[in-house]
Design an enzyme around this catalytic site. Sequence first.
Site, PDB file in Angstrom:
ATOM      1  N   LYS A  13     -11.973  79.434  -5.073  1.00  0.00           N
ATOM      2  CA  LYS A  13     -12.870  79.619  -6.392  1.00  0.00           C
ATOM      3  C   LYS A  13     -14.412  79.302  -6.199  1.00  0.00           C
ATOM      4  CE  LYS A  13     -10.192  77.240  -9.067  1.00  0.00           C
ATOM      5  NZ  LYS A  13      -8.954  76.712  -8.042  1.00  0.00           N
ATOM      6  N   ARG A  88      -7.974  76.255 -18.009  1.00  0.00           N
ATOM      7  CA  ARG A  88      -6.904  75.654 -17.243  1.00  0.00           C
ATOM      8  C   ARG A  88      -5.445  75.806 -17.984  1.00  0.00           C
ATOM      9  NH1 ARG A  88      -9.226  73.346 -12.754  1.00  0.00           N
ATOM     10  NH2 ARG A  88      -7.592  72.700 -11.208  1.00  0.00           N
ATOM     11  N   ARG A 127     -10.217  71.086   4.448  1.00  0.00           N
ATOM     12  CA  ARG A 127     -11.291  71.316   3.504  1.00  0.00           C
ATOM     13  C   ARG A 127     -12.305  70.100   3.670  1.00  0.00           C
ATOM     14  NH1 ARG A 127     -11.485  72.989  -2.812  1.00  0.00           N
ATOM     15  NH2 ARG A 127     -10.073  70.915  -2.933  1.00  0.00           N
ATOM     16  N   ARG A 160     -11.880  65.466   0.054  1.00  0.00           N
ATOM     17  CA  ARG A 160     -11.391  64.913  -1.531  1.00  0.00           C
ATOM     18  C   ARG A 160     -10.256  64.223  -1.509  1.00  0.00           C
ATOM     19  NH1 ARG A 160     -11.826  70.209  -5.306  1.00  0.00           N
ATOM     20  NH2 ARG A 160      -9.944  69.554  -5.974  1.00  0.00           N
ATOM     21  N   ARG A 171      -0.530  69.512  -7.801  1.00  0.00           N
ATOM     22  CA  ARG A 171      -1.511  70.335  -8.233  1.00  0.00           C
ATOM     23  C   ARG A 171      -0.964  71.869  -8.224  1.00  0.00           C
ATOM     24  NH1 ARG A 171      -6.128  69.044  -4.352  1.00  0.00           N
ATOM     25  NH2 ARG A 171      -7.298  70.910  -5.233  1.00  0.00           N
TER      26      ARG A 171
HETATM   27  P1  AP5 Z   1     -12.329  76.603  -2.058  1.00  0.00           P
HETATM   28  O1  AP5 Z   1     -13.282  77.311  -2.690  1.00  0.00           O
HETATM   29  O2  AP5 Z   1     -12.667  74.936  -2.072  1.00  0.00           O
HETATM   30  O3  AP5 Z   1     -11.003  76.373  -3.210  1.00  0.00           O
HETATM   31  P2  AP5 Z   1     -10.999  76.126  -4.802  1.00  0.00           P
HETATM   32  O4  AP5 Z   1      -9.914  77.459  -5.331  1.00  0.00           O
HETATM   33  O5  AP5 Z   1     -12.184  75.790  -5.401  1.00  0.00           O
HETATM   34  O6  AP5 Z   1      -9.902  75.065  -4.593  1.00  0.00           O
HETATM   35  P3  AP5 Z   1      -9.858  73.534  -5.777  1.00  0.00           P
HETATM   36  O7  AP5 Z   1      -9.081  72.619  -4.882  1.00  0.00           O
HETATM   37  O8  AP5 Z   1     -11.501  73.092  -5.735  1.00  0.00           O
HETATM   38  O9  AP5 Z   1      -9.178  74.079  -6.970  1.00  0.00           O
HETATM   39  P4  AP5 Z   1      -8.772  73.045  -8.006  1.00  0.00           P
HETATM   40  O10 AP5 Z   1      -8.509  74.021  -8.903  1.00  0.00           O
HETATM   41  O11 AP5 Z   1      -7.517  72.318  -7.760  1.00  0.00           O
HETATM   42  O12 AP5 Z   1      -9.808  71.971  -8.209  1.00  0.00           O
HETATM   43  P5  AP5 Z   1     -10.701  71.475  -9.417  1.00  0.00           P
HETATM   44  O13 AP5 Z   1     -12.081  70.808  -8.627  1.00  0.00           O
HETATM   45  O14 AP5 Z   1     -11.108  72.664 -10.139  1.00  0.00           O
HETATM   46  O15 AP5 Z   1     -11.519  76.894  -0.970  1.00  0.00           O
HETATM   47  C1  AP5 Z   1     -10.626  75.770  -0.382  1.00  0.00           C
HETATM   48  C2  AP5 Z   1     -10.644  75.513   1.048  1.00  0.00           C
HETATM   49  O16 AP5 Z   1     -10.487  76.936   1.803  1.00  0.00           O
HETATM   50  C3  AP5 Z   1     -12.003  75.326   1.500  1.00  0.00           C
HETATM   51  O17 AP5 Z   1     -11.973  74.702   2.817  1.00  0.00           O
HETATM   52  C4  AP5 Z   1     -12.680  76.771   1.910  1.00  0.00           C
HETATM   53  O18 AP5 Z   1     -13.558  76.768   2.963  1.00  0.00           O
HETATM   54  C5  AP5 Z   1     -11.357  77.482   2.513  1.00  0.00           C
HETATM   55  N1  AP5 Z   1     -11.452  78.896   2.150  1.00  0.00           N
HETATM   56  C6  AP5 Z   1     -11.764  79.595   0.969  1.00  0.00           C
HETATM   57  N2  AP5 Z   1     -11.656  80.935   0.939  1.00  0.00           N
HETATM   58  C7  AP5 Z   1     -10.974  81.060   2.320  1.00  0.00           C
HETATM   59  C8  AP5 Z   1     -10.544  82.245   3.097  1.00  0.00           C
HETATM   60  N3  AP5 Z   1     -10.749  83.676   2.113  1.00  0.00           N
HETATM   61  N4  AP5 Z   1      -9.792  82.341   4.082  1.00  0.00           N
HETATM   62  C9  AP5 Z   1      -9.818  81.038   4.745  1.00  0.00           C
HETATM   63  N5  AP5 Z   1     -10.189  79.871   4.185  1.00  0.00           N
HETATM   64  C10 AP5 Z   1     -10.884  79.861   2.988  1.00  0.00           C
HETATM   65  O19 AP5 Z   1     -10.079  70.540 -10.217  1.00  0.00           O
HETATM   66  C11 AP5 Z   1      -9.800  69.176  -9.661  1.00  0.00           C
HETATM   67  C12 AP5 Z   1      -8.756  68.354 -10.591  1.00  0.00           C
HETATM   68  O20 AP5 Z   1      -9.761  67.947 -11.764  1.00  0.00           O
HETATM   69  C13 AP5 Z   1      -7.541  68.912 -11.335  1.00  0.00           C
HETATM   70  O21 AP5 Z   1      -6.581  68.741 -10.534  1.00  0.00           O
HETATM   71  C14 AP5 Z   1      -7.697  68.100 -12.790  1.00  0.00           C
HETATM   72  O22 AP5 Z   1      -7.181  67.126 -12.311  1.00  0.00           O
HETATM   73  C15 AP5 Z   1      -9.054  68.340 -12.972  1.00  0.00           C
HETATM   74  N6  AP5 Z   1      -9.565  69.324 -13.753  1.00  0.00           N
HETATM   75  C16 AP5 Z   1     -10.572  70.206 -13.422  1.00  0.00           C
HETATM   76  N7  AP5 Z   1     -10.592  71.272 -14.111  1.00  0.00           N
HETATM   77  C17 AP5 Z   1      -9.738  70.939 -15.353  1.00  0.00           C
HETATM   78  C18 AP5 Z   1      -9.338  71.395 -16.476  1.00  0.00           C
HETATM   79  N8  AP5 Z   1      -9.865  72.653 -16.692  1.00  0.00           N
HETATM   80  N9  AP5 Z   1      -8.459  70.845 -17.296  1.00  0.00           N
HETATM   81  C19 AP5 Z   1      -7.908  70.027 -16.980  1.00  0.00           C
HETATM   82  N10 AP5 Z   1      -8.221  69.109 -15.808  1.00  0.00           N
HETATM   83  C20 AP5 Z   1      -8.994  69.600 -14.990  1.00  0.00           C
HETATM   84 MG    MG Z   2     -13.094  74.217  -6.468  1.00  0.00          MG
END
Ligand code: AP5
Ligand code: MG
Length: 217
Positions: A13, A88, A127, A160, A171
């Site tokens: 994402k 979410r 990552r 992270r 997660r």
């Molecule tokens: P990356 O682009 O970083 O992936 P992402 O989908 O952004 O993954 P996240 O871990 O950020 O998602 P998340 O939903 O768990 O975290 P969030 O911060 O929202 O890519 C991942 C890796 O893969 C990178 O190294 C990249 O280089 C590589 N990559 C990407 N595309 C690739 C490809 N095509 N091929 C190969 N490699 C590739 O949430 C974190 C925490 O915050 C949650 O657990 C929760 O506690 C809280 N939180 C956030 N939002 C909410 C909400 N709305 N409600 C409640 N709690 C929330």
């Molecule tokens: Mg992200």
Amino acid sequence: MNVVLLGAPGAGKGTQAAVLTKQLGVVHVASGDLFRKALSENTELGLLAKSYMEKGDLVPDEVTIEMVLERIRQPDCAPGVLFDGFPRTLSQAQALDEKLDGEGKRIDRAVYIEVPEEELVKRLSGRWICRECQTPYHSESSPPKVAGKCDVCGGELYQRADDTEETVRERLKVFFSQTLPIVEYYEKQGKLLRVDGDRDIEEVSAAIARLLEAGNA
Ligand code: AP5
Ligand code: MG
Ligand code: ZN
């Protein structure tokens, strides 16, 4: 245009958001980034979020919704928003729809990036993220040009705290039980676009661009 990016942790994402915000001329609003910013500033919100994030659980809807709605009230969001990591839960999706509806706006598209579970775990364990601008890198698939430094802003890269294998598994569980119903929510509204996210970053970007274009024709 307002677009929601859906996908499990590690689906890409944040990676795709960097490309898409430029293409669409919209602002990237990532709830996880907002929580991490609050945490780095030691605010009350940051400390509350930390207790959930470090376990891989969702931060309660009420505070999350308030934080995101406050963010999109800012004038820079007027041209449109790319939502990443929000909504979410169904209540978050409904609260967002209500808020936009009240302003004569709406979510135009929801893009669901699909990636197999084992690949997700691999991606998160390698990552690295920029402390300043949050750009994600991967030690194998997309390393920075200079080790430990962000290509975009020169900021320091870090891993992270919730990217350990145990927390990642939690997660993923939370995603499949609490967030997957949203895919159906947008599908019923005729807004869902599914993308195979298990290929090169550039190929995924191109596929999303094609789908969004076709959807707007
Ligand atoms: P990356 O682009 O970083 O992936 P992402 O989908 O952004 O993954 P996240 O871990 O950020 O998602 P998340 O939903 O768990 O975290 P969030 O911060 O929202 O890519 C991942 C890796 O893969 C990178 O190294 C990249 O280089 C590589 N990559 C990407 N595309 C690739 C490809 N095509 N091929 C190969 N490699 C590739 O949430 C974190 C925490 O915050 C949650 O657990 C929760 O506690 C809280 N939180 C956030 N939002 C909410 C909400 N709305 N409600 C409640 N709690 C929330
Ligand atoms: Mg992200
Ligand atoms: Zn940076």
